[in-house]
Design a protein around this motif. Structure first.
Motif, PDB file in Angstrom:
ATOM      1  N   ASN A 277       0.875  -1.314  -0.229  1.00 26.78           N
ATOM      2  CA  ASN A 277      -0.069   0.137   0.373  1.00 26.78           C
ATOM      3  C   ASN A 277       0.959   1.391  -0.283  1.00 26.78           C
ATOM      4  O   ASN A 277       2.054   1.196   0.135  1.00 26.78           O
ATOM      5  N   ASP A 278       0.430   2.396   0.050  1.00 26.73           N
ATOM      6  CA  ASP A 278       2.007   3.283   0.021  1.00 26.73           C
ATOM      7  C   ASP A 278       2.127   3.842   1.143  1.00 26.73           C
ATOM      8  O   ASP A 278       3.450   4.563   0.861  1.00 26.73           O
ATOM      9  N   GLU A 279       1.608   3.792   2.105  1.00 29.69           N
ATOM     10  CA  GLU A 279       2.623   3.931   3.346  1.00 29.69           C
ATOM     11  C   GLU A 279       3.317   2.724   3.035  1.00 29.69           C
ATOM     12  O   GLU A 279       4.834   2.642   3.684  1.00 29.69           O
TER      13      GLU A 279
ATOM     14  N   ASN B  31      10.852   3.133  -0.237  1.00 34.83           N
ATOM     15  CA  ASN B  31      11.399   3.674  -1.206  1.00 34.83           C
ATOM     16  C   ASN B  31      12.342   4.504  -0.160  1.00 34.83           C
ATOM     17  O   ASN B  31      13.260   4.762  -0.375  1.00 34.83           O
ATOM     18  N   LYS B  32      12.530   4.305   1.361  1.00 32.70           N
ATOM     19  CA  LYS B  32      13.475   5.235   2.206  1.00 32.70           C
ATOM     20  C   LYS B  32      14.478   4.850   2.416  1.00 32.70           C
ATOM     21  O   LYS B  32      15.335   5.139   2.618  1.00 32.70           O
ATOM     22  N   GLU B  33      13.596   3.412   2.730  1.00 35.11           N
ATOM     23  CA  GLU B  33      14.447   2.342   3.767  1.00 35.11           C
ATOM     24  C   GLU B  33      15.096   1.329   3.163  1.00 35.11           C
ATOM     25  O   GLU B  33      16.459   0.772   3.700  1.00 35.11           O
TER      26      GLU B  33
ATOM     27  N   LYS C  53      -1.040  -2.835  -8.542  1.00 33.25           N
ATOM     28  CA  LYS C  53       0.429  -2.308  -6.888  1.00 33.25           C
ATOM     29  C   LYS C  53       1.880  -2.207  -7.558  1.00 33.25           C
ATOM     30  O   LYS C  53       2.505  -1.187  -7.371  1.00 33.25           O
ATOM     31  N   TYR C  54       2.215  -3.143  -8.642  1.00 32.06           N
ATOM     32  CA  TYR C  54       3.341  -3.353  -8.745  1.00 32.06           C
ATOM     33  C   TYR C  54       4.372  -1.634  -9.648  1.00 32.06           C
ATOM     34  O   TYR C  54       5.073  -1.060  -9.524  1.00 32.06           O
TER      35      TYR C  54
ATOM     36  N   LYS D  82       6.816   5.096  -8.417  1.00 31.34           N
ATOM     37  CA  LYS D  82       7.602   6.272  -7.876  1.00 31.34           C
ATOM     38  C   LYS D  82       8.765   5.358  -7.546  1.00 31.34           C
ATOM     39  O   LYS D  82       9.607   6.369  -6.431  1.00 31.34           O
ATOM     40  N   ARG D  83       9.291   4.661  -7.386  1.00 26.09           N
ATOM     41  CA  ARG D  83      10.782   3.556  -7.337  1.00 26.09           C
ATOM     42  C   ARG D  83      11.870   4.613  -7.730  1.00 26.09           C
ATOM     43  O   ARG D  83      13.190   5.030  -7.207  1.00 26.09           O
ATOM     44  N   GLY D  84      11.881   4.982  -9.092  1.00 22.93           N
ATOM     45  CA  GLY D  84      12.352   5.888  -9.959  1.00 22.93           C
ATOM     46  C   GLY D  84      13.841   5.387 -10.204  1.00 22.93           C
ATOM     47  O   GLY D  84      13.210   3.987 -10.706  1.00 22.93           O
ATOM     48  N   ASP D  85      14.617   5.836 -10.232  1.00 22.96           N
ATOM     49  CA  ASP D  85      16.419   4.372 -10.415  1.00 22.96           C
ATOM     50  C   ASP D  85      16.622   3.903  -9.134  1.00 22.96           C
ATOM     51  O   ASP D  85      17.563   3.255  -9.733  1.00 22.96           O
TER      52      ASP D  85
END
Lengths: 475, 36
Positions: A205-207, A213-215, A250-251, A257-260
């Motif tokens: 999900n978004d969270e 993507n942060k960790e 979802k993928y 959102k994952r970008g590079d």
């Protein structure tokens, strides 16, 4: 030792022991084979052998002049003198030192969930429970595992931790707390955690996406390709609905959102979809750029197992995929295929190539109860329990068996050109098929050899492309 | 004229500078990158 092969219009010679790769024309391809047979293998002197090689070459290629032949032989001898062709295997004598090497723990596979919300038919973890009880790892056990890793990693700074299962998102709160704990230890202990996660995507999900993507240094998203292929082997727990329909949106959202940053869509192909190249291209056509599609490893008694008679079909599929891979790269529509990646100029040193994957020594798997295994594939095999995260390694005898593994211990690897690229293959696959970690899974070997040929051919093709671009620029 | 060599890391040479142990574990060795 050399290995020669032709693929996609390229004639390639691999010098196994130096790692050198030569792209040659047809005449050189044949001349190198003759030189290898007569002078290297049968120890005939150059003086005696060269006239017969010359005669043979001229019978095949009538327009080869004496000067052409002399020039070609000059090239071959120059490469031989430079240690790039017909080089000897000098590494075996270093194996004794290698066996006594000091190892540190570099990576842990944290099985945070022995439970799953899918019922994949081929799952080596028996649909998540690893042939045991369903369980979720507690924060305390996970914390002890990270402490174990910090303590047993020596001076190494980068530490890898993969959240795995079962389905790790079923224990998401613990995953987040363990990441926070790892981060809290980095400065004081001079460590850098590289967290990764492998998920079937159902609970994304978004969270979760934002947190990953942060960790997470890398994220692996499981999907087998085309809808009917995926849903046949990856049904939902209650058998209703399509897992493909649930995860695909979802993928797409995740990849956008994952970008590079690194991620992989990773699938398994079976006897039911021997045309697996279509599944790879299906995912590529939807815009996913980082792809892996891997053969199921299953005993012949399983109906979906890859059989020996399937291998020629799969070889053709790898050929087809490699050709399309090059075409799309040149068209600016390229994607990455995990098994076609190879680093020829900056690859591992011989020490790493001898040591292999690191299972049992540098890499360990942790169960929800804190037991340590040589890798995720051995979890549930009680004789392979190495210890636990509180007491450390107590079964040193089993660990020594893994530490001593190398290509010289395996008769099948001795004459194999791929030995410095696969390092003797997967211990778990060997155990599954032969009951010992010191053998090799034969079908896996055949497919691995083909993939390495494809990877080298792709390098040759893209290198040629780079040369042409450079020449055009200079013109 | 007949042979073009790709740029590769010479394995024999890697014995002199290799073995630092900084590399990651793998599951592949073939597509891994080294400090290289």
């Amino acid at each position: 030792m050399i290995h020669q092969f032709k693929q996609n219009g390229y004639d390639i010679v691999l010098d196994v022991n130096s790692g050198s790769v030569h792209v040659v024309d047809d005449i050189a391809y044949d001349a190198i084979a003759l030189y290898n047979d007569k002078i290297i293998e049968h120890h005939i002197s150059e003086e005696e052998a060269l006239p017969s090689i010359k005669s043979e070459i001229r019978s095949r290629y009538s327009d080869v002049s004496d000067d052409d032949f002399d020039e070609l032989i000059g090239e071959i001898k120059e490469l031989r003198n430079d240690g790039q062709l017909f080089t000897e295997d000098i590494y075996e004598k270093f194996v004794r030192d290698f066996k006594n090497r000091i190892t540190v723990t570099k990576a842990l596979c944290l099985n945070v969930a022995h439970d799953c919300n899918l019922a994949c038919r081929y799952c080596f973890a028996g649909q998540g429970e690893y042939q045991g009880d369903r369980a979720l790892m507690s924060y305390e056990t996970g914390k002890a595992a990270l402490d174990f890793l910090i303590e047993h990693s020596g001076k190494r700074r980068n530490l890898e931790v993969d959240f795995f299962g079962g389905e790790p998102l079923m224990n998401w709160e613990v995953v987040k707390k363990l990441v926070a704990y790892g981060r809290s230890q980095e400065k004081e202990k001079n460590k850098n955690f590289r967290f990764t996660i492998t998920t079937n995507g159902l609970l994304l999900n978004d969270e979760i996406i934002d947190f990953c993507n942060k960790e997470m240094t890398n994220v692996v998203l499981s999907i087998d390709g085309r809808r009917e292929v995926n849903d046949r082997m990856r049904p939902t727990r209650n058998g209703n609905g399509s897992s493909y329909d649930i995860i695909l949106p979802k993928y797409k959202d995740f990849a956008k959102k994952r970008g590079d940053r690194e991620y992989y869509l990773r699938g398994t192909f079976t006897h039911y979809n021997l045309d697996f190249a279509e599944d790879v291209l299906h995912l590529a056509d939807m815009g996913f750029k980082e792809l892996s599609m891997e053969p199921v490893v299953a005993l012949p008694s399983d109906p979906y197992a890859i059989k020996e008679e399937d291998v020629p079909v799969l070889i053709e599929q790898y050929d087809k995929l490699a050709k399309e891979y090059v075409k799309r790269r040149k068209d600016g529509r390229g994607f990455t295929f995990f098994h076609f990646m190879i680093d020829l100029s900056g690859g591992p040193c011989v020490a790493k190539r001898l040591a292999g994957c690191g299972s049992g020594t540098e890499y360990l798997a942790v169960t929800p109860w804190g037991d340590l295994y040589p890798c995720h594939q051995f979890v549930g095999e009680e004789k392979f329990v190495l210890g636990n995260v509180w007491d450390g390694i107590t079964n040193t005898e089993v660990q020594e068996g893994f530490k001593h593994q190398n290509v010289y211990e395996k008769p099948k690897c001795r004459d194999c050109f791929a030995r410095y690229y696969c390092s003797g293959g997967c211990a778990a696959n060997s155990y599954k098929f032969h009951g010992t970690i010191d053998d090799a899974y034969d079908i896996g070997c055949e497919l691995q050899r083909k993939r390495i040929e494809c990877a080298i051919m792709i390098k040759a093709a893209l290198d040629e492309d780079a040369d042409e671009a450079e020449e055009a620029e200079q013109a | 004229k007949h042979i073009k060599s790709l740029k590769t890391r010479n394995l024999k040479e890697s014995m002199k500078k290799g073995g630092c142990g900084e590399c990651k574990t793998s599951c592949t060795v073939g597509n891994q990158s080294c400090k290289a």
